[in-house]
Design a protein around this motif. Structure first.
Motif, PDB file in Angstrom:
ATOM      1  N   ASP A   1       0.839  -1.214   0.000  1.00 46.01           N
ATOM      2  CA  ASP A   1       0.000   0.000   0.000  1.00 46.01           C
ATOM      3  C   ASP A   1       0.867   1.255   0.000  1.00 46.01           C
ATOM      4  O   ASP A   1       0.574   2.218  -0.709  1.00 46.01           O
ATOM      5  CB  ASP A   1      -0.923   0.023   1.222  1.00 46.01           C
ATOM      6  CG  ASP A   1      -2.184  -0.819   1.001  1.00 46.01           C
ATOM      7  OD1 ASP A   1      -2.248  -1.540  -0.003  1.00 46.01           O
ATOM      8  OD2 ASP A   1      -3.107  -0.738   1.845  1.00 46.01           O
ATOM      9  N   THR A   2       1.950   1.262   0.792  1.00 39.60           N
ATOM     10  CA  THR A   2       2.833   2.439   0.827  1.00 39.60           C
ATOM     11  C   THR A   2       3.376   2.710  -0.572  1.00 39.60           C
ATOM     12  O   THR A   2       3.331   3.846  -1.063  1.00 39.60           O
ATOM     13  CB  THR A   2       4.012   2.213   1.815  1.00 39.60           C
ATOM     14  OG1 THR A   2       3.481   1.871   3.085  1.00 39.60           O
ATOM     15  CG2 THR A   2       4.870   3.461   1.954  1.00 39.60           C
ATOM     16  N   ALA A   3       3.866   1.654  -1.231  1.00 40.42           N
ATOM     17  CA  ALA A   3       4.436   1.825  -2.578  1.00 40.42           C
ATOM     18  C   ALA A   3       3.366   2.296  -3.564  1.00 40.42           C
ATOM     19  O   ALA A   3       3.620   3.162  -4.417  1.00 40.42           O
ATOM     20  CB  ALA A   3       5.062   0.510  -3.042  1.00 40.42           C
ATOM     21  N   LYS A   4       2.142   1.730  -3.450  1.00 42.07           N
ATOM     22  CA  LYS A   4       1.059   2.129  -4.357  1.00 42.07           C
ATOM     23  C   LYS A   4       0.745   3.622  -4.182  1.00 42.07           C
ATOM     24  O   LYS A   4       0.556   4.356  -5.153  1.00 42.07           O
ATOM     25  CB  LYS A   4      -0.211   1.307  -4.062  1.00 42.07           C
ATOM     26  CG  LYS A   4      -0.182  -0.113  -4.631  1.00 42.07           C
ATOM     27  CD  LYS A   4      -1.206  -1.013  -3.948  1.00 42.07           C
ATOM     28  CE  LYS A   4      -2.533  -1.096  -4.613  1.00 42.07           C
ATOM     29  NZ  LYS A   4      -3.412  -2.145  -3.991  1.00 42.07           N
ATOM     30  N   LEU A   5       0.703   4.053  -2.917  1.00 39.35           N
ATOM     31  CA  LEU A   5       0.359   5.456  -2.638  1.00 39.35           C
ATOM     32  C   LEU A   5       1.462   6.397  -3.116  1.00 39.35           C
ATOM     33  O   LEU A   5       1.185   7.445  -3.697  1.00 39.35           O
ATOM     34  CB  LEU A   5       0.131   5.635  -1.126  1.00 39.35           C
ATOM     35  CG  LEU A   5      -1.138   4.949  -0.595  1.00 39.35           C
ATOM     36  CD1 LEU A   5      -1.068   4.779   0.919  1.00 39.35           C
ATOM     37  CD2 LEU A   5      -2.386   5.740  -0.977  1.00 39.35           C
ATOM     38  N   ILE A   6       2.718   6.007  -2.888  1.00 43.44           N
ATOM     39  CA  ILE A   6       3.839   6.847  -3.334  1.00 43.44           C
ATOM     40  C   ILE A   6       3.763   7.013  -4.857  1.00 43.44           C
ATOM     41  O   ILE A   6       3.822   8.122  -5.386  1.00 43.44           O
ATOM     42  CB  ILE A   6       5.202   6.207  -2.936  1.00 43.44           C
ATOM     43  CG1 ILE A   6       5.378   6.202  -1.416  1.00 43.44           C
ATOM     44  CG2 ILE A   6       6.363   6.937  -3.621  1.00 43.44           C
ATOM     45  CD1 ILE A   6       6.607   5.410  -0.941  1.00 43.44           C
ATOM     46  N   ASN A   7       3.608   5.899  -5.545  1.00 41.43           N
ATOM     47  CA  ASN A   7       3.570   5.915  -7.008  1.00 41.43           C
ATOM     48  C   ASN A   7       2.392   6.763  -7.513  1.00 41.43           C
ATOM     49  O   ASN A   7       2.541   7.620  -8.383  1.00 41.43           O
ATOM     50  CB  ASN A   7       3.455   4.469  -7.507  1.00 41.43           C
ATOM     51  CG  ASN A   7       3.514   4.365  -9.025  1.00 41.43           C
ATOM     52  OD1 ASN A   7       4.255   5.078  -9.672  1.00 41.43           O
ATOM     53  ND2 ASN A   7       2.706   3.480  -9.589  1.00 41.43           N
ATOM     54  N   TYR A   8       1.223   6.551  -6.904  1.00 51.15           N
ATOM     55  CA  TYR A   8       0.018   7.261  -7.347  1.00 51.15           C
ATOM     56  C   TYR A   8       0.170   8.773  -7.137  1.00 51.15           C
ATOM     57  O   TYR A   8      -0.023   9.564  -8.061  1.00 51.15           O
ATOM     58  CB  TYR A   8      -1.198   6.729  -6.589  1.00 51.15           C
ATOM     59  CG  TYR A   8      -2.456   7.494  -6.896  1.00 51.15           C
ATOM     60  CD1 TYR A   8      -3.050   7.422  -8.154  1.00 51.15           C
ATOM     61  CD2 TYR A   8      -3.042   8.322  -5.931  1.00 51.15           C
ATOM     62  CE1 TYR A   8      -4.196   8.132  -8.450  1.00 51.15           C
ATOM     63  CE2 TYR A   8      -4.190   9.039  -6.214  1.00 51.15           C
ATOM     64  CZ  TYR A   8      -4.762   8.944  -7.476  1.00 51.15           C
ATOM     65  OH  TYR A   8      -5.893   9.663  -7.770  1.00 51.15           O
ATOM     66  N   PHE A   9       0.563   9.162  -5.915  1.00 51.04           N
ATOM     67  CA  PHE A   9       0.632  10.605  -5.627  1.00 51.04           C
ATOM     68  C   PHE A   9       1.775  11.279  -6.390  1.00 51.04           C
ATOM     69  O   PHE A   9       1.643  12.426  -6.803  1.00 51.04           O
ATOM     70  CB  PHE A   9       0.718  10.865  -4.121  1.00 51.04           C
ATOM     71  CG  PHE A   9      -0.603  10.629  -3.429  1.00 51.04           C
ATOM     72  CD1 PHE A   9      -1.726  11.369  -3.776  1.00 51.04           C
ATOM     73  CD2 PHE A   9      -0.732   9.665  -2.444  1.00 51.04           C
ATOM     74  CE1 PHE A   9      -2.957  11.152  -3.161  1.00 51.04           C
ATOM     75  CE2 PHE A   9      -1.957   9.435  -1.828  1.00 51.04           C
ATOM     76  CZ  PHE A   9      -3.074  10.183  -2.183  1.00 51.04           C
ATOM     77  N   ALA A  10       2.889  10.557  -6.592  1.00 52.59           N
ATOM     78  CA  ALA A  10       3.993  11.156  -7.354  1.00 52.59           C
ATOM     79  C   ALA A  10       3.502  11.499  -8.771  1.00 52.59           C
ATOM     80  O   ALA A  10       3.832  12.555  -9.316  1.00 52.59           O
ATOM     81  CB  ALA A  10       5.185  10.208  -7.407  1.00 52.59           C
ATOM     82  N   HIS A  11       2.688  10.615  -9.349  1.00 53.51           N
ATOM     83  CA  HIS A  11       2.167  10.892 -10.695  1.00 53.51           C
ATOM     84  C   HIS A  11       1.099  11.991 -10.656  1.00 53.51           C
ATOM     85  O   HIS A  11       1.045  12.841 -11.549  1.00 53.51           O
ATOM     86  CB  HIS A  11       1.632   9.608 -11.344  1.00 53.51           C
ATOM     87  CG  HIS A  11       2.742   8.728 -11.851  1.00 53.51           C
ATOM     88  ND1 HIS A  11       3.374   7.805 -11.050  1.00 53.51           N
ATOM     89  CD2 HIS A  11       3.377   8.688 -13.051  1.00 53.51           C
ATOM     90  CE1 HIS A  11       4.340   7.212 -11.743  1.00 53.51           C
ATOM     91  NE2 HIS A  11       4.366   7.727 -12.966  1.00 53.51           N
ATOM     92  N   GLN A  12       0.274  11.984  -9.609  1.00 51.55           N
ATOM     93  CA  GLN A  12      -0.728  13.054  -9.468  1.00 51.55           C
ATOM     94  C   GLN A  12      -0.051  14.418  -9.359  1.00 51.55           C
ATOM     95  O   GLN A  12      -0.590  15.422  -9.776  1.00 51.55           O
ATOM     96  CB  GLN A  12      -1.552  12.840  -8.184  1.00 51.55           C
ATOM     97  CG  GLN A  12      -2.556  11.733  -8.272  1.00 51.55           C
ATOM     98  CD  GLN A  12      -3.661  12.063  -9.244  1.00 51.55           C
ATOM     99  OE1 GLN A  12      -3.686  11.520 -10.339  1.00 51.55           O
ATOM    100  NE2 GLN A  12      -4.567  12.945  -8.888  1.00 51.55           N
ATOM    101  N   MET A  13       1.152  14.407  -8.736  1.00 53.46           N
ATOM    102  CA  MET A  13       1.833  15.670  -8.481  1.00 53.46           C
ATOM    103  C   MET A  13       2.722  16.084  -9.654  1.00 53.46           C
ATOM    104  O   MET A  13       3.578  16.952  -9.495  1.00 53.46           O
ATOM    105  CB  MET A  13       2.656  15.560  -7.188  1.00 53.46           C
ATOM    106  CG  MET A  13       1.745  15.507  -5.952  1.00 53.46           C
ATOM    107  SD  MET A  13       2.570  14.815  -4.513  1.00 53.46           S
ATOM    108  CE  MET A  13       3.582  16.158  -4.025  1.00 53.46           C
ATOM    109  N   GLY A  14       2.592  15.403 -10.775  1.00 54.46           N
ATOM    110  CA  GLY A  14       3.265  15.921 -11.966  1.00 54.46           C
ATOM    111  C   GLY A  14       4.261  14.998 -12.631  1.00 54.46           C
ATOM    112  O   GLY A  14       4.738  15.319 -13.713  1.00 54.46           O
TER     113      GLY A  14
END
Ligand SMILES: NC(=O)c1ccc[n+]([C@@H]2O[C@H](COP(=O)([O-])OP(=O)(O)OC[C@H]3O[C@@H](n4cnc5c(N)ncnc54)[C@H](O)[C@@H]3O)[C@@H](O)[C@H]2O)c1
Ligand SMILES: [Fe+2]
Length: 370
Positions: free
Chosen positions: A94-107
Protein backbone atom coordinates in the motif's frame (compact mmCIF):
# COMPACT_ATOMS: atom_id res chain seq x y z
CA UNK A 1 -20.96 -3.61 -12.53
CA UNK A 2 -19.23 -6.33 -14.57
CA UNK A 3 -15.93 -7.97 -13.74
CA UNK A 4 -12.49 -6.40 -14.27
CA UNK A 5 -8.92 -7.42 -13.58
CA UNK A 6 -6.19 -4.99 -14.60
CA UNK A 7 -3.33 -6.89 -12.99
CA UNK A 8 -1.43 -9.64 -14.80
CA UNK A 9 -0.63 -12.47 -12.37
CA UNK A 10 2.50 -14.65 -12.50
CA UNK A 11 3.30 -17.67 -10.36
CA UNK A 12 6.67 -18.66 -8.90
CA UNK A 13 7.79 -20.67 -11.94
CA UNK A 14 7.01 -17.76 -14.34
CA UNK A 15 8.97 -15.12 -12.43
CA UNK A 16 12.56 -15.82 -13.66
CA UNK A 17 11.48 -15.10 -17.23
CA UNK A 18 9.74 -11.90 -16.11
CA UNK A 19 12.80 -10.70 -14.23
CA UNK A 20 15.14 -11.49 -17.12
CA UNK A 21 12.99 -9.29 -19.38
CA UNK A 22 13.71 -6.19 -17.25
CA UNK A 23 16.62 -4.48 -18.97
CA UNK A 24 18.20 -0.99 -18.91
CA UNK A 25 15.70 0.25 -16.34
CA UNK A 26 15.77 2.15 -13.10
CA UNK A 27 14.30 -0.40 -10.72
CA UNK A 28 13.14 0.83 -7.32
CA UNK A 29 12.54 -1.99 -4.84
CA UNK A 30 10.19 -0.74 -2.13
CA UNK A 31 10.22 -3.43 0.53
CA UNK A 32 9.14 -4.36 4.04
CA UNK A 33 11.83 -3.79 6.69
CA UNK A 34 11.91 -7.50 7.62
CA UNK A 35 13.46 -8.17 4.20
CA UNK A 36 16.63 -6.16 4.92
CA UNK A 37 19.50 -8.64 4.51
CA UNK A 38 17.04 -11.47 3.74
CA UNK A 39 18.47 -14.02 1.24
CA UNK A 40 15.23 -14.00 -0.77
CA UNK A 41 15.52 -10.26 -1.41
CA UNK A 42 19.16 -10.78 -2.40
CA UNK A 43 18.07 -13.56 -4.77
CA UNK A 44 15.71 -11.18 -6.56
CA UNK A 45 18.23 -8.32 -6.64
CA UNK A 46 20.87 -10.64 -8.10
CA UNK A 47 18.45 -11.97 -10.71
CA UNK A 48 18.06 -8.48 -12.18
CA UNK A 49 20.40 -7.81 -15.08
CA UNK A 50 23.40 -5.59 -14.29
CA UNK A 51 22.19 -3.37 -17.11
CA UNK A 52 19.54 -2.09 -14.67
CA UNK A 53 20.10 0.49 -11.95
CA UNK A 54 18.64 -0.94 -8.74
CA UNK A 55 17.84 0.96 -5.53
CA UNK A 56 16.17 -0.37 -2.39
CA UNK A 57 13.88 1.61 -0.09
CA UNK A 58 12.57 0.03 3.12
CA UNK A 59 11.35 2.87 5.33
CA UNK A 60 7.99 1.15 5.85
CA UNK A 61 5.84 0.81 8.97
CA UNK A 62 2.58 -1.13 9.46
CA UNK A 63 -0.65 0.72 8.61
CA UNK A 64 1.12 3.34 6.43
CA UNK A 65 0.97 6.78 8.05
CA UNK A 66 0.73 9.82 5.77
CA UNK A 67 4.18 11.25 6.69
CA UNK A 68 5.85 7.99 5.51
CA UNK A 69 4.06 8.28 2.16
CA UNK A 70 5.19 11.90 1.79
CA UNK A 71 8.78 10.92 2.66
CA UNK A 72 8.59 8.17 0.03
CA UNK A 73 7.39 10.58 -2.68
CA UNK A 74 10.55 12.68 -2.14
CA UNK A 75 12.71 9.60 -2.70
CA UNK A 76 10.62 8.60 -5.75
CA UNK A 77 11.35 12.02 -7.26
CA UNK A 78 15.09 11.49 -6.78
CA UNK A 79 15.08 7.92 -8.16
CA UNK A 80 12.59 8.50 -11.04
CA UNK A 81 11.96 4.76 -11.40
CA UNK A 82 10.85 2.97 -14.56
CA UNK A 83 9.86 -0.07 -12.53
CA UNK A 84 8.67 -0.29 -8.93
CA UNK A 85 8.97 -3.72 -7.35
CA UNK A 86 6.93 -3.57 -4.14
CA UNK A 87 7.68 -6.52 -1.85
CA UNK A 88 6.06 -6.99 1.54
CA UNK A 89 2.84 -7.22 3.48
CA UNK A 90 -0.21 -5.09 2.71
CA UNK A 91 1.39 -2.14 4.49
CA UNK A 92 4.49 -2.15 2.26
CA UNK A 93 2.53 -2.70 -0.96
CA UNK A 94 0.00 0.00 0.00
CA UNK A 95 2.83 2.44 0.83
CA UNK A 96 4.44 1.82 -2.58
CA UNK A 97 1.06 2.13 -4.36
CA UNK A 98 0.36 5.46 -2.64
CA UNK A 99 3.84 6.85 -3.33
CA UNK A 100 3.57 5.92 -7.01
CA UNK A 101 0.02 7.26 -7.35
CA UNK A 102 0.63 10.60 -5.63
CA UNK A 103 3.99 11.16 -7.35
CA UNK A 104 2.17 10.89 -10.69
CA UNK A 105 -0.73 13.05 -9.47
CA UNK A 106 1.83 15.67 -8.48
CA UNK A 107 3.27 15.92 -11.97
CA UNK A 108 5.55 12.97 -12.67
CA UNK A 109 4.88 12.13 -16.32
CA UNK A 110 7.20 9.14 -16.45
CA UNK A 111 5.57 5.78 -17.17
CA UNK A 112 6.22 3.53 -14.20
CA UNK A 113 5.49 -0.18 -14.27
CA UNK A 114 4.27 -1.34 -10.87
CA UNK A 115 4.87 -4.93 -9.76
CA UNK A 116 3.66 -6.22 -6.37
CA UNK A 117 4.98 -9.30 -4.55
CA UNK A 118 3.06 -10.08 -1.36
CA UNK A 119 4.86 -11.56 1.67
CA UNK A 120 1.65 -12.07 3.64
CA UNK A 121 -1.34 -14.09 2.47
CA UNK A 122 -4.13 -11.72 3.37
CA UNK A 123 -4.80 -8.30 1.94
CA UNK A 124 -4.91 -9.04 -1.79
CA UNK A 125 -3.36 -5.57 -2.22
CA UNK A 126 -1.31 -7.00 -5.12
CA UNK A 127 -4.47 -6.98 -7.29
CA UNK A 128 -6.69 -4.24 -5.85
CA UNK A 129 -7.17 -0.59 -6.75
CA UNK A 130 -7.22 0.30 -3.04
CA UNK A 131 -4.61 1.44 -0.62
CA UNK A 132 -5.20 2.45 2.96
CA UNK A 133 -3.31 5.36 4.54
CA UNK A 134 -3.53 6.44 8.18
CA UNK A 135 -4.06 10.13 8.90
CA UNK A 136 -2.08 10.37 12.13
CA UNK A 137 -3.64 13.73 13.05
CA UNK A 138 -7.24 12.50 13.11
CA UNK A 139 -6.39 8.86 13.82
CA UNK A 140 -8.39 7.78 10.78
CA UNK A 141 -7.67 5.12 8.15
CA UNK A 142 -8.36 6.71 4.79
CA UNK A 143 -8.82 4.50 1.74
CA UNK A 144 -7.62 5.69 -1.64
CA UNK A 145 -9.68 3.98 -4.30
CA UNK A 146 -8.45 4.76 -7.82
CA UNK A 147 -8.20 2.49 -10.87
CA UNK A 148 -4.67 3.83 -11.52
CA UNK A 149 -3.50 2.47 -8.16
CA UNK A 150 -3.97 -1.21 -9.09
CA UNK A 151 -0.62 -2.92 -9.78
CA UNK A 152 0.23 -3.74 -13.40
CA UNK A 153 1.58 -7.11 -12.30
CA UNK A 154 1.38 -9.37 -9.26
CA UNK A 155 4.10 -11.96 -8.74
CA UNK A 156 3.12 -14.73 -6.35
CA UNK A 157 6.16 -16.48 -4.89
CA UNK A 158 5.18 -18.55 -1.88
CA UNK A 159 8.83 -18.65 -0.76
CA UNK A 160 8.15 -15.25 0.80
CA UNK A 161 5.46 -16.67 3.10
CA UNK A 162 7.00 -20.07 3.91
CA UNK A 163 8.49 -18.67 7.16
CA UNK A 164 5.86 -16.03 7.88
CA UNK A 165 5.39 -15.84 11.70
CA UNK A 166 2.30 -17.50 13.18
CA UNK A 167 0.74 -14.26 14.38
CA UNK A 168 0.95 -12.66 10.93
CA UNK A 169 -0.16 -15.90 9.20
CA UNK A 170 -3.24 -16.16 11.44
CA UNK A 171 -4.43 -12.57 11.24
CA UNK A 172 -3.69 -12.02 7.54
CA UNK A 173 -5.35 -15.36 6.67
CA UNK A 174 -8.49 -14.26 8.54
CA UNK A 175 -8.38 -10.98 6.56
CA UNK A 176 -8.41 -13.01 3.33
CA UNK A 177 -11.37 -15.06 4.64
CA UNK A 178 -13.21 -11.85 5.52
CA UNK A 179 -12.61 -10.47 2.01
CA UNK A 180 -14.07 -13.65 0.50
CA UNK A 181 -17.11 -13.91 2.81
CA UNK A 182 -17.91 -10.19 2.58
CA UNK A 183 -17.52 -10.19 -1.23
CA UNK A 184 -19.80 -13.28 -1.40
CA UNK A 185 -22.82 -11.28 -0.15
CA UNK A 186 -21.82 -7.70 -1.06
CA UNK A 187 -24.10 -5.53 -3.17
CA UNK A 188 -21.78 -5.67 -6.19
CA UNK A 189 -21.59 -9.49 -6.18
CA UNK A 190 -22.30 -11.33 -9.45
CA UNK A 191 -21.86 -14.91 -10.71
CA UNK A 192 -18.16 -14.33 -11.40
CA UNK A 193 -17.37 -12.93 -7.97
CA UNK A 194 -19.57 -15.59 -6.32
CA UNK A 195 -17.51 -18.40 -7.88
CA UNK A 196 -14.14 -16.99 -6.92
CA UNK A 197 -15.27 -15.91 -3.43
CA UNK A 198 -16.32 -19.54 -2.78
CA UNK A 199 -12.93 -20.78 -4.05
CA UNK A 200 -10.93 -18.27 -1.97
CA UNK A 201 -12.87 -19.06 1.24
CA UNK A 202 -12.55 -22.79 0.55
CA UNK A 203 -8.73 -22.52 0.24
CA UNK A 204 -8.49 -20.61 3.51
CA UNK A 205 -10.79 -23.00 5.40
CA UNK A 206 -8.90 -26.05 4.17
CA UNK A 207 -5.31 -24.83 4.57
CA UNK A 208 -4.96 -21.90 7.00
CA UNK A 209 -4.69 -24.11 10.09
CA UNK A 210 -1.84 -26.05 8.51
CA UNK A 211 -0.07 -22.76 7.62
CA UNK A 212 -0.47 -21.64 11.24
CA UNK A 213 0.98 -24.91 12.57
CA UNK A 214 4.61 -26.00 12.65
CA UNK A 215 6.28 -26.77 9.30
CA UNK A 216 3.39 -26.14 6.90
CA UNK A 217 3.69 -27.77 3.48
CA UNK A 218 4.44 -25.71 0.36
CA UNK A 219 1.05 -26.79 -1.01
CA UNK A 220 -0.78 -25.33 2.04
CA UNK A 221 1.10 -22.04 1.69
CA UNK A 222 0.33 -21.88 -2.06
CA UNK A 223 -3.36 -22.51 -1.41
CA UNK A 224 -3.69 -19.70 1.13
CA UNK A 225 -1.44 -17.35 -0.88
CA UNK A 226 -3.51 -17.82 -4.04
CA UNK A 227 -6.73 -17.82 -1.98
CA UNK A 228 -5.81 -14.39 -0.63
CA UNK A 229 -5.12 -13.07 -4.14
CA UNK A 230 -8.40 -14.51 -5.47
CA UNK A 231 -10.29 -12.97 -2.52
CA UNK A 232 -8.71 -9.61 -3.47
CA UNK A 233 -10.08 -9.96 -7.03
CA UNK A 234 -13.51 -10.91 -5.59
CA UNK A 235 -13.79 -7.90 -3.29
CA UNK A 236 -12.32 -5.49 -5.84
CA UNK A 237 -15.30 -6.34 -8.05
CA UNK A 238 -18.07 -7.08 -5.53
CA UNK A 239 -17.27 -4.74 -2.64
CA UNK A 240 -16.93 -5.44 1.07
CA UNK A 241 -19.19 -4.65 4.02
CA UNK A 242 -19.49 -3.65 7.66
CA UNK A 243 -16.84 -6.04 8.97
CA UNK A 244 -14.27 -3.91 7.11
CA UNK A 245 -16.09 -0.61 7.79
CA UNK A 246 -15.83 -1.33 11.54
CA UNK A 247 -12.42 -3.04 11.52
CA UNK A 248 -10.80 0.01 9.89
CA UNK A 249 -11.99 2.09 12.87
CA UNK A 250 -10.96 -0.50 15.50
CA UNK A 251 -7.55 -0.61 13.83
CA UNK A 252 -6.98 3.12 14.02
CA UNK A 253 -8.58 3.66 17.47
CA UNK A 254 -7.03 0.69 19.28
CA UNK A 255 -4.10 -0.31 17.04
CA UNK A 256 -5.47 -3.79 16.38
CA UNK A 257 -3.98 -5.78 13.49
CA UNK A 258 -6.36 -5.45 10.52
CA UNK A 259 -6.94 -9.20 10.10
CA UNK A 260 -7.45 -9.77 13.83
CA UNK A 261 -10.09 -7.02 13.99
CA UNK A 262 -11.89 -8.63 11.03
CA UNK A 263 -11.67 -12.10 12.58
CA UNK A 264 -13.34 -10.81 15.74
CA UNK A 265 -16.09 -8.99 13.83
CA UNK A 266 -16.84 -11.49 11.06
CA UNK A 267 -19.02 -14.01 12.99
CA UNK A 268 -21.26 -11.21 14.34
CA UNK A 269 -21.48 -9.62 10.89
CA UNK A 270 -22.48 -12.93 9.24
CA UNK A 271 -25.14 -13.40 11.95
CA UNK A 272 -26.45 -9.89 11.29
CA UNK A 273 -26.36 -10.16 7.48
CA UNK A 274 -28.20 -13.50 7.60
CA UNK A 275 -31.40 -11.46 8.10
CA UNK A 276 -31.14 -10.78 4.38
CA UNK A 277 -32.60 -13.80 2.53
CA UNK A 278 -30.15 -13.63 -0.39
CA UNK A 279 -27.13 -13.34 1.93
CA UNK A 280 -28.45 -16.21 4.09
CA UNK A 281 -28.90 -18.42 1.02
CA UNK A 282 -25.32 -17.69 -0.13
CA UNK A 283 -23.84 -18.42 3.29
CA UNK A 284 -25.89 -21.62 3.46
CA UNK A 285 -24.84 -22.69 -0.05
CA UNK A 286 -21.20 -22.28 0.98
CA UNK A 287 -21.79 -24.15 4.27
CA UNK A 288 -23.34 -27.06 2.33
CA UNK A 289 -20.54 -27.35 -0.26
CA UNK A 290 -17.98 -27.29 2.57
CA UNK A 291 -19.97 -29.99 4.48
CA UNK A 292 -20.36 -27.59 7.43
CA UNK A 293 -24.08 -28.36 7.29
CA UNK A 294 -26.23 -31.16 5.78
CA UNK A 295 -27.59 -30.66 2.25
CA UNK A 296 -31.15 -30.50 3.52
CA UNK A 297 -30.46 -27.76 6.09
CA UNK A 298 -32.45 -24.52 5.99
CA UNK A 299 -30.65 -21.32 4.98
CA UNK A 300 -30.74 -20.15 8.60
CA UNK A 301 -29.14 -23.42 9.76
CA UNK A 302 -26.48 -23.19 7.04
CA UNK A 303 -25.60 -19.60 7.98
CA UNK A 304 -25.39 -20.65 11.66
CA UNK A 305 -23.04 -23.48 10.74
CA UNK A 306 -20.82 -21.00 8.86
CA UNK A 307 -20.68 -18.70 11.90
CA UNK A 308 -19.65 -21.70 14.04
CA UNK A 309 -16.88 -22.69 11.57
CA UNK A 310 -15.54 -19.12 11.27
CA UNK A 311 -15.32 -18.96 15.09
CA UNK A 312 -13.59 -22.35 15.21
CA UNK A 313 -11.04 -21.40 12.55
CA UNK A 314 -10.36 -17.99 14.15
CA UNK A 315 -9.75 -19.64 17.56
CA UNK A 316 -7.41 -22.21 16.00
CA UNK A 317 -5.26 -19.53 14.34
CA UNK A 318 -4.92 -17.28 17.38
CA UNK A 319 -7.71 -14.82 16.48
CA UNK A 320 -10.59 -15.99 18.67
CA UNK A 321 -10.45 -13.37 21.42
CA UNK A 322 -13.07 -10.87 22.58
CA UNK A 323 -11.82 -7.28 22.76
CA UNK A 324 -11.66 -7.25 26.59
CA UNK A 325 -9.13 -10.10 26.39
CA UNK A 326 -6.86 -7.88 24.27
CA UNK A 327 -6.45 -5.31 27.05
CA UNK A 328 -8.88 -2.72 25.67
CA UNK A 329 -10.41 -0.89 28.65
CA UNK A 330 -14.21 -1.10 28.87
CA UNK A 331 -14.77 2.58 29.68
CA UNK A 332 -12.52 3.75 26.87
CA UNK A 333 -14.19 1.35 24.44
CA UNK A 334 -17.75 2.36 25.31
CA UNK A 335 -16.78 6.03 25.02
CA UNK A 336 -15.29 5.41 21.55
CA UNK A 337 -18.36 3.61 20.13
CA UNK A 338 -20.20 6.73 18.80
CA UNK A 339 -17.05 7.84 16.93
CA UNK A 340 -16.42 4.32 15.58
CA UNK A 341 -20.01 4.14 14.30
CA UNK A 342 -19.89 7.58 12.71
CA UNK A 343 -16.59 6.89 10.95
CA UNK A 344 -17.71 3.39 9.88
CA UNK A 345 -20.79 4.87 8.19
CA UNK A 346 -18.45 7.02 6.07
CA UNK A 347 -16.02 4.19 5.29
CA UNK A 348 -15.82 3.27 1.59
CA UNK A 349 -16.63 -0.37 2.37
CA UNK A 350 -19.89 0.44 4.20
CA UNK A 351 -22.23 0.79 1.17
CA UNK A 352 -21.25 -2.69 -0.02
CA UNK A 353 -23.02 -4.39 2.91
CA UNK A 354 -26.11 -6.36 1.83
CA UNK A 355 -28.27 -4.68 4.52
CA UNK A 356 -27.99 -1.02 5.46
CA UNK A 357 -27.63 -1.16 9.24
CA UNK A 358 -29.19 1.20 11.72
CA UNK A 359 -26.93 2.84 14.31
CA UNK A 360 -28.36 0.45 16.96
CA UNK A 361 -27.34 -2.56 14.84
CA UNK A 362 -23.74 -1.38 14.66
CA UNK A 363 -23.70 -0.64 18.40
CA UNK A 364 -25.08 -4.13 19.11
CA UNK A 365 -22.30 -5.72 17.01
CA UNK A 366 -19.65 -3.59 18.74
CA UNK A 367 -20.95 -4.59 22.19
CA UNK A 368 -21.14 -8.27 21.24
CA UNK A 369 -17.44 -8.40 20.28
CA UNK A 370 -16.27 -6.77 23.53
N1 LIG B 1 -4.88 -2.47 -0.39
C1 LIG B 1 -5.78 -3.35 -0.04
O1 LIG B 1 -6.54 -3.83 -0.88
C2 LIG B 1 -5.85 -3.78 1.39
C3 LIG B 1 -6.77 -4.78 1.77
C4 LIG B 1 -6.78 -5.15 3.12
C5 LIG B 1 -5.93 -4.54 4.03
N2 LIG B 1 -5.07 -3.56 3.65
C6 LIG B 1 -4.14 -2.89 4.58
O2 LIG B 1 -2.97 -3.71 4.68
C7 LIG B 1 -2.39 -3.57 5.98
C8 LIG B 1 -2.20 -4.92 6.63
O3 LIG B 1 -1.35 -5.71 5.84
P1 LIG B 1 -0.86 -7.18 6.30
O4 LIG B 1 -1.94 -7.87 7.03
O5 LIG B 1 -0.28 -7.83 5.12
O6 LIG B 1 0.25 -6.86 7.40
P2 LIG B 1 1.47 -5.81 7.37
O7 LIG B 1 1.92 -5.53 6.01
O8 LIG B 1 1.07 -4.63 8.22
O9 LIG B 1 2.60 -6.66 8.11
C9 LIG B 1 2.47 -7.02 9.48
C10 LIG B 1 3.87 -7.28 10.05
O10 LIG B 1 4.39 -8.48 9.49
C11 LIG B 1 5.69 -8.26 8.92
N3 LIG B 1 5.79 -9.21 7.81
C12 LIG B 1 5.15 -9.17 6.61
N4 LIG B 1 5.44 -10.27 5.90
C13 LIG B 1 6.28 -11.03 6.63
C14 LIG B 1 6.95 -12.28 6.43
N5 LIG B 1 6.77 -13.01 5.33
N6 LIG B 1 7.80 -12.72 7.40
C15 LIG B 1 7.99 -11.99 8.54
N7 LIG B 1 7.37 -10.82 8.80
C16 LIG B 1 6.52 -10.34 7.86
C17 LIG B 1 5.69 -6.79 8.57
O11 LIG B 1 7.02 -6.27 8.55
C18 LIG B 1 4.87 -6.18 9.71
O12 LIG B 1 5.67 -5.94 10.84
C19 LIG B 1 -3.34 -2.68 6.77
O13 LIG B 1 -2.87 -1.34 6.74
C20 LIG B 1 -4.64 -2.79 5.99
O14 LIG B 1 -5.49 -1.66 6.19
C21 LIG B 1 -5.01 -3.19 2.33
FE1 LIG C 1 -9.01 -6.50 4.71
Amino acid sequence: MGFKLKTEISFREDIPERIAAIHDKKVWIVCDGFLNGNPLLEKYKNALSIANRVEVYSDIVPDPPLPKVIAGIKVFNQVQPDVILAIGGGSAIDTAKLINYFAHQMGCSRETRFIAMPTTSGTGSEVTAFAVVTDTETNTKIPVNEAAIAPDEAWLDEDFVMKCPKKVTGSSGMDALTHALEAMVARGANHFTDGIADKAACNVFHFLEECYGDNPSREARIRVHTGSCIAGIAFQNAGLGISHALSHQLGSEFHLAHGLANAILLPEVIKYNSKDPVAASKYAHFARIMFFAPRECTDAEGAEALVREVRRLAANVGCGQKLHELGIEQEKYIAAIPTIVKKAQKDFTYPGNPIEPQVEDLVRILLAIY
